[in-house]
Design an enzyme around this catalytic site. Structure first.
Site, PDB file in Angstrom:
ATOM      1  N   LYS A  69      45.920  48.180  41.337  1.00 32.81           N
ATOM      2  CA  LYS A  69      45.015  48.306  42.728  1.00 32.81           C
ATOM      3  C   LYS A  69      44.973  49.389  43.724  1.00 32.81           C
ATOM      4  O   LYS A  69      44.283  49.817  44.161  1.00 32.81           O
ATOM      5  CB  LYS A  69      44.575  47.065  42.909  1.00 32.81           C
ATOM      6  CG  LYS A  69      43.963  45.560  41.979  1.00 32.81           C
ATOM      7  CD  LYS A  69      42.532  46.107  41.964  1.00 32.81           C
ATOM      8  CE  LYS A  69      42.511  45.241  41.150  1.00 32.81           C
ATOM      9  NZ  LYS A  69      40.715  45.211  40.856  1.00 32.81           N
ATOM     10  N   LYS A 108      27.157  33.564  25.547  1.00 34.86           N
ATOM     11  CA  LYS A 108      27.346  32.659  26.168  1.00 34.86           C
ATOM     12  C   LYS A 108      26.926  32.691  28.004  1.00 34.86           C
ATOM     13  O   LYS A 108      26.363  31.853  28.153  1.00 34.86           O
ATOM     14  CB  LYS A 108      28.736  31.279  25.834  1.00 34.86           C
ATOM     15  CG  LYS A 108      29.026  30.424  25.443  1.00 34.86           C
ATOM     16  CD  LYS A 108      30.105  30.409  24.961  1.00 34.86           C
ATOM     17  CE  LYS A 108      31.115  29.064  26.254  1.00 34.86           C
ATOM     18  NZ  LYS A 108      32.160  28.622  26.290  1.00 34.86           N
ATOM     19  N   ASP A 155      34.315  46.891  26.997  1.00 35.09           N
ATOM     20  CA  ASP A 155      35.586  46.979  27.123  1.00 35.09           C
ATOM     21  C   ASP A 155      35.904  48.353  28.319  1.00 35.09           C
ATOM     22  O   ASP A 155      36.226  49.604  27.412  1.00 35.09           O
ATOM     23  CB  ASP A 155      36.352  46.996  26.074  1.00 35.09           C
ATOM     24  CG  ASP A 155      38.208  47.080  25.906  1.00 35.09           C
ATOM     25  OD1 ASP A 155      38.488  47.414  26.776  1.00 35.09           O
ATOM     26  OD2 ASP A 155      38.584  46.130  25.262  1.00 35.09           O
ATOM     27  N   THR A 196      40.151  31.167  40.205  1.00 40.41           N
ATOM     28  CA  THR A 196      39.571  31.853  39.081  1.00 40.41           C
ATOM     29  C   THR A 196      40.655  31.706  37.507  1.00 40.41           C
ATOM     30  O   THR A 196      41.705  31.629  37.537  1.00 40.41           O
ATOM     31  CB  THR A 196      38.939  33.525  38.742  1.00 40.41           C
ATOM     32  OG1 THR A 196      40.532  33.785  39.008  1.00 40.41           O
ATOM     33  CG2 THR A 196      38.116  32.990  40.212  1.00 40.41           C
ATOM     34  N   TYR A 244      50.113  44.645  39.264  1.00 38.89           N
ATOM     35  CA  TYR A 244      48.480  44.407  39.529  1.00 38.89           C
ATOM     36  C   TYR A 244      48.782  44.417  40.799  1.00 38.89           C
ATOM     37  O   TYR A 244      47.375  45.760  40.887  1.00 38.89           O
ATOM     38  CB  TYR A 244      47.996  42.484  39.705  1.00 38.89           C
ATOM     39  CG  TYR A 244      47.134  42.210  39.864  1.00 38.89           C
ATOM     40  CD1 TYR A 244      45.510  42.704  39.760  1.00 38.89           C
ATOM     41  CD2 TYR A 244      46.470  41.802  41.766  1.00 38.89           C
ATOM     42  CE1 TYR A 244      44.505  42.057  40.200  1.00 38.89           C
ATOM     43  CE2 TYR A 244      45.710  41.213  42.476  1.00 38.89           C
ATOM     44  CZ  TYR A 244      44.382  41.769  41.073  1.00 38.89           C
ATOM     45  OH  TYR A 244      43.345  41.460  41.470  1.00 38.89           O
ATOM     46  N   ASN A 259      34.066  45.706  38.516  1.00 37.95           N
ATOM     47  CA  ASN A 259      34.933  44.192  38.902  1.00 37.95           C
ATOM     48  C   ASN A 259      36.196  43.714  37.739  1.00 37.95           C
ATOM     49  O   ASN A 259      36.819  43.188  37.975  1.00 37.95           O
ATOM     50  CB  ASN A 259      33.321  43.106  38.940  1.00 37.95           C
ATOM     51  CG  ASN A 259      34.204  41.262  39.330  1.00 37.95           C
ATOM     52  OD1 ASN A 259      34.525  40.595  39.917  1.00 37.95           O
ATOM     53  ND2 ASN A 259      34.165  40.683  37.658  1.00 37.95           N
TER      54      ASN A 259
HETATM   55  N1  LIG Z   1      40.644  35.710  42.217  1.00 32.69           N
HETATM   56  C1  LIG Z   1      40.768  37.008  43.060  1.00 32.69           C
HETATM   57  O1  LIG Z   1      41.969  35.811  44.198  1.00 32.69           O
HETATM   58  C2  LIG Z   1      40.462  38.141  43.145  1.00 32.69           C
HETATM   59  C3  LIG Z   1      41.321  38.366  44.398  1.00 32.69           C
HETATM   60  C4  LIG Z   1      41.310  39.953  44.564  1.00 32.69           C
HETATM   61  C5  LIG Z   1      40.724  40.713  43.923  1.00 32.69           C
HETATM   62  N2  LIG Z   1      40.350  40.036  42.383  1.00 32.69           N
HETATM   63  C6  LIG Z   1      39.728  41.442  42.040  1.00 32.69           C
HETATM   64  O2  LIG Z   1      38.074  40.449  40.939  1.00 32.69           O
HETATM   65  C7  LIG Z   1      37.980  40.941  40.474  1.00 32.69           C
HETATM   66  C8  LIG Z   1      37.278  39.591  39.187  1.00 32.69           C
HETATM   67  O3  LIG Z   1      38.560  38.598  38.918  1.00 32.69           O
HETATM   68  P1  LIG Z   1      38.170  37.621  38.483  1.00 32.69           P
HETATM   69  O4  LIG Z   1      39.035  36.694  39.701  1.00 32.69           O
HETATM   70  O5  LIG Z   1      36.972  36.918  38.842  1.00 32.69           O
HETATM   71  O6  LIG Z   1      38.912  37.230  37.324  1.00 32.69           O
HETATM   72  P2  LIG Z   1      37.959  36.593  36.464  1.00 32.69           P
HETATM   73  O7  LIG Z   1      37.846  35.189  35.853  1.00 32.69           O
HETATM   74  O8  LIG Z   1      39.819  36.641  34.803  1.00 32.69           O
HETATM   75  O9  LIG Z   1      37.568  37.303  35.425  1.00 32.69           O
HETATM   76  C9  LIG Z   1      37.868  38.757  34.403  1.00 32.69           C
HETATM   77  C10 LIG Z   1      37.480  39.251  34.330  1.00 32.69           C
HETATM   78  O10 LIG Z   1      37.372  40.652  33.698  1.00 32.69           O
HETATM   79  C11 LIG Z   1      37.071  40.576  32.353  1.00 32.69           C
HETATM   80  N3  LIG Z   1      38.200  41.985  31.932  1.00 32.69           N
HETATM   81  C12 LIG Z   1      39.489  41.965  31.585  1.00 32.69           C
HETATM   82  N4  LIG Z   1      39.765  43.156  30.974  1.00 32.69           N
HETATM   83  C13 LIG Z   1      38.331  43.628  30.179  1.00 32.69           C
HETATM   84  C14 LIG Z   1      38.225  44.741  29.672  1.00 32.69           C
HETATM   85  N5  LIG Z   1      39.330  45.998  29.655  1.00 32.69           N
HETATM   86  N6  LIG Z   1      37.282  45.044  30.130  1.00 32.69           N
HETATM   87  C15 LIG Z   1      35.860  44.516  30.624  1.00 32.69           C
HETATM   88  N7  LIG Z   1      36.285  43.473  30.620  1.00 32.69           N
HETATM   89  C16 LIG Z   1      37.299  43.102  30.983  1.00 32.69           C
HETATM   90  C17 LIG Z   1      37.498  39.494  31.714  1.00 32.69           C
HETATM   91  O11 LIG Z   1      36.887  39.697  30.071  1.00 32.69           O
HETATM   92  P3  LIG Z   1      37.595  38.139  29.358  1.00 32.69           P
HETATM   93  O12 LIG Z   1      37.098  37.047  29.697  1.00 32.69           O
HETATM   94  O13 LIG Z   1      37.452  38.932  27.714  1.00 32.69           O
HETATM   95  O14 LIG Z   1      38.271  37.885  29.771  1.00 32.69           O
HETATM   96  C18 LIG Z   1      36.925  38.620  32.885  1.00 32.69           C
HETATM   97  O15 LIG Z   1      34.943  38.914  32.574  1.00 32.69           O
HETATM   98  C19 LIG Z   1      39.031  41.606  39.372  1.00 32.69           C
HETATM   99  O16 LIG Z   1      39.369  42.832  39.686  1.00 32.69           O
HETATM  100  C20 LIG Z   1      40.601  41.036  40.596  1.00 32.69           C
HETATM  101  O17 LIG Z   1      41.511  42.034  40.149  1.00 32.69           O
HETATM  102  C21 LIG Z   1      40.051  38.467  42.804  1.00 32.69           C
END
Ligand SMILES: NC(=O)c1ccc[n+]([C@@H]2O[C@H](COP(=O)([O-])OP(=O)(O)OC[C@H]3O[C@@H](n4cnc5c(N)ncnc54)[C@H](OP(=O)(O)O)[C@@H]3O)[C@@H](O)[C@H]2O)c1
Length: 236
Positions: A163, A41, A57, A194, A159, A84
């Protein structure tokens, strides 16, 4: 020579937007997704010829090896590995109420998954002229910023500690790689709205969060062995 990037967890959120931005800079981007339907998708909605789906994964060693084989059939080098993919399972859970299973789950993906991705893809990153590995982190994982209140009010032991462990491996690999590369560093996009945080209002858009990651990933400046937010280097 074509430049190649692999972004894990890129079917949505920050990773998805990072793929778009790198593809617009003429990288061939491997869009990592663990779920085939969600991956397809995402590929369809991007509609870019230089983006291809790689199922991975990161908590599964076999899946990482399959992804490696698939990418190795296309290229002998990987210019950018963006680790990521990540999860946060303990929003609104106090450390005293956190179940050990949830703590393990967070480490399994964020720490052990990122570790295995780095070890597995290192041979391809080492073959790029200036290979880089970028690990997603958070200011809440900076012990200094968390302690002095600069990282906000949340206290997510699962979490944050996973990290912090990612930061630790960033530093450890950087010491091993030394000056010869590849470069490895951590970047936090800062609070971004997100699915990870239940789409909590008031954050950056995923595209804005991704821009911070992509800017550092493409920077001429060497950030080897550092952790960064949008303003520059942050403390451990
Ligand atoms: N959002 C924030 O405020 C923030 C701040 C600091 C850092 N971050 C970091 O940014 C990164 C992206 O986060 P996001 O906010 O974009 O979150 P998100 O929208 O929840 O996206 C997370 C992604 O990781 C995938 N994922 C989870 N477990 C996995 C696994 N075992 N193997 C492969 N893929 C996996 C998810 O796949 P599915 O769709 O299949 O679940 C999704 O594609 C993360 O590392 C997060 O810790 C985010």
């Amino acid at each position: 020579m074509t430049k190649y990037a692999f972004v894990t967890g890129a079917n949505k959120g920050i990773g998805y937007e990072a793929v778009r931005q790198l593809a617009e800079k003429d990288y061939h981007v491997f869009l990592g997704a663990r779920n085939p339907e969600l991956g397809e998708k995402a590929i369809e909605s991007l509609g870019l010829p230089n983006v291809s789906l790689v199922l991975v994964d990161i908590s599964n060693a076999e899946s990482i090896q399959e992804a490696f084989k698939q990418i190795q059939e296309v290229t002998d080098h990987l210019d950018l590995l963006i680790n990521n993919a990540g999860i946060a399972v303990d929003f609104n859970i106090k450390p005293s109420k956190l179940k050990v299973e949830a703590l393990r789950q967070g480490f399994d993906v964020n720490f052990f998954g990122t570790f295995q991705m780095i070890q597995s893809f290192l041979p391809l990153v080492q073959k790029a002229a200036r290979g880089k590995i970028v690990n997603l982190t958070t200011d809440m994982a900076s012990q200094t910023m968390f302690d002095n209140g600069e990282a906000g009010p949340l206290n997510l032991l699962g979490y944050n500690s996973s990290k912090t462990a990612v930061n630790s491996l960033t530093l450890a690999f950087s010491k091993e790689f030394g000056e010869n590369g590849p470069e490895i560093f951590g970047v936090t996009p800062g609070f971004t709205t997100t699915d990870l945080n239940g789409n909590a209002p008031g954050g950056k858009t995923p595209a804005e969060g991704a821009e911070i990651i992509v800017d550092y990933a493409l920077s001429e400046t060497n950030y080897h062995g550092k952790i960064l937010n949008k303003n520059g280097i942050i403390p451990w």
